[in-house]
Design a protein around this motif. Structure first.
Motif, mmCIF file in Angstrom:
data_model
loop_
_atom_site.group_PDB
_atom_site.id
_atom_site.type_symbol
_atom_site.label_atom_id
_atom_site.label_comp_id
_atom_site.label_asym_id
_atom_site.label_seq_id
_atom_site.Cartn_x
_atom_site.Cartn_y
_atom_site.Cartn_z
ATOM 1 N N LYS A 41 0.847 -1.191 0.000
ATOM 2 C CA LYS A 41 0.000 0.000 0.000
ATOM 3 C C LYS A 41 0.879 1.235 0.000
ATOM 4 C CE LYS A 41 -3.974 -2.186 1.795
ATOM 5 N NZ LYS A 41 -5.275 -1.973 2.267
ATOM 6 N N GLN A 43 2.523 4.530 0.783
ATOM 7 C CA GLN A 43 2.707 5.353 1.971
ATOM 8 C C GLN A 43 2.907 6.804 1.549
ATOM 9 O OE1 GLN A 43 6.255 4.603 4.299
ATOM 10 N NE2 GLN A 43 5.159 5.135 6.178
ATOM 11 N N SER A 44 3.739 7.010 0.496
ATOM 12 C CA SER A 44 3.965 8.365 -0.002
ATOM 13 C C SER A 44 4.432 8.322 -1.446
ATOM 14 C CB SER A 44 5.006 9.087 0.861
ATOM 15 O OG SER A 44 6.258 8.453 0.744
ATOM 16 N N THR A 53 6.904 5.148 -2.084
ATOM 17 C CA THR A 53 7.208 4.361 -0.890
ATOM 18 C C THR A 53 5.968 3.554 -0.550
ATOM 19 O OG1 THR A 53 8.748 6.034 -0.112
ATOM 20 C CG2 THR A 53 7.959 4.450 1.516
ATOM 21 N N ILE A 55 4.286 0.108 1.850
ATOM 22 C CA ILE A 55 4.430 -0.813 2.984
ATOM 23 C C ILE A 55 3.899 -2.150 2.502
ATOM 24 C CG2 ILE A 55 3.726 -1.336 5.347
ATOM 25 C CD1 ILE A 55 3.335 1.688 5.755
ATOM 26 N N THR A 61 8.790 -1.280 4.855
ATOM 27 C CA THR A 61 8.685 -0.130 3.963
ATOM 28 C C THR A 61 9.748 -0.235 2.885
ATOM 29 O OG1 THR A 61 7.886 1.235 5.770
ATOM 30 C CG2 THR A 61 8.746 2.388 3.856
ATOM 31 N N SER A 63 11.074 1.724 -0.854
ATOM 32 C CA SER A 63 10.961 2.831 -1.799
ATOM 33 C C SER A 63 11.567 2.396 -3.115
ATOM 34 C CB SER A 63 11.705 4.057 -1.279
ATOM 35 O OG SER A 63 11.079 4.558 -0.137
ATOM 36 N N ALA A 78 -2.132 7.834 -0.855
ATOM 37 C CA ALA A 78 -1.734 6.938 0.238
ATOM 38 C C ALA A 78 -2.831 5.904 0.464
ATOM 39 C CB ALA A 78 -1.474 7.737 1.509
#
Length: 171
Positions: A41, A43-44, A53, A55, A61, A63, A78
């Motif tokens: 999913k 994150q950013s 990025t 998860i 995490t 990237s 997000a």
């Protein structure tokens, strides 16, 4: 005179033997890359650097860079589920038959696999791990796989899994 000539032969044999030992030590590991599927999913998103990025399902995490051809990157929010394929560096270490106790690490950085096929011309090997998953590794130096034969056991080490990787995020 005979002792000088036998001494020269002994020196030459020692030099050749040490050369063989050094060559086999270098041939015992193969550095290369493999493509892995990643996802999770969002994150950013950094649209300036085309970096996403995520998860993953294990809570890790990651990237990675996406190509400039990915449309609507600025609209990726997000929590959105994404997946892609990325190249990751790996090191294969050929296991001696006497090293039967090689065990995969719990963090997934190392696993034991068996070579199922070798493409010497392309410099790649295909492996099957203890769970039955297949993986193809492209050697950085194609000649490095020349001495590897199907059935060989190897320790597969993810060289630096935490480093950002290049990949794609599908729409």
């Amino acid at each position: 005179m005979k002792s000088k000539s036998s001494k020269s032969i002994k020196i030459a044999m020692i030099a050749a033997a040490s050369s063989v030992l050094m060559t086999s030590a270098f041939a015992a590991s193969i550095d290369g890359t493999t493509n892995v599927r990643i996802g999770g999913k969002v994150q950013s998103v950094d649209t300036a650097t085309h970096s996403v990025t995520v998860i993953n399902a294990q809570g890790v995490t990651e990237s990675f860079q996406v190509g400039p051809n990915i449309p609507n990157l600025d609209k990726l929010k997000a929590g959105t589920a994404v997946y892609g394929t990325t190249a990751r560096p790996v090191r294969l270490t050929v296991l001696e038959s006497s090293r039967l106790a090689a065990v995969p690490t719990q963090d997934g950085r190392e696993t034991v696999a068996q070579v199922t096929s070798v493409d010497s011309q392309r410099g790649s090997v295909t492996l099957r791990d203890t769970q039955g998953a297949e993986l193809t590794v492209q050697a950085n130096s194609p000649g490095a796989v020349a001495a590897v034969v199907p059935g060989t056991r190897v320790l597969v080490n993810a060289v630096n899994p935490a480093a950002p990787a290049s990949g794609q995020v599908p729409r």
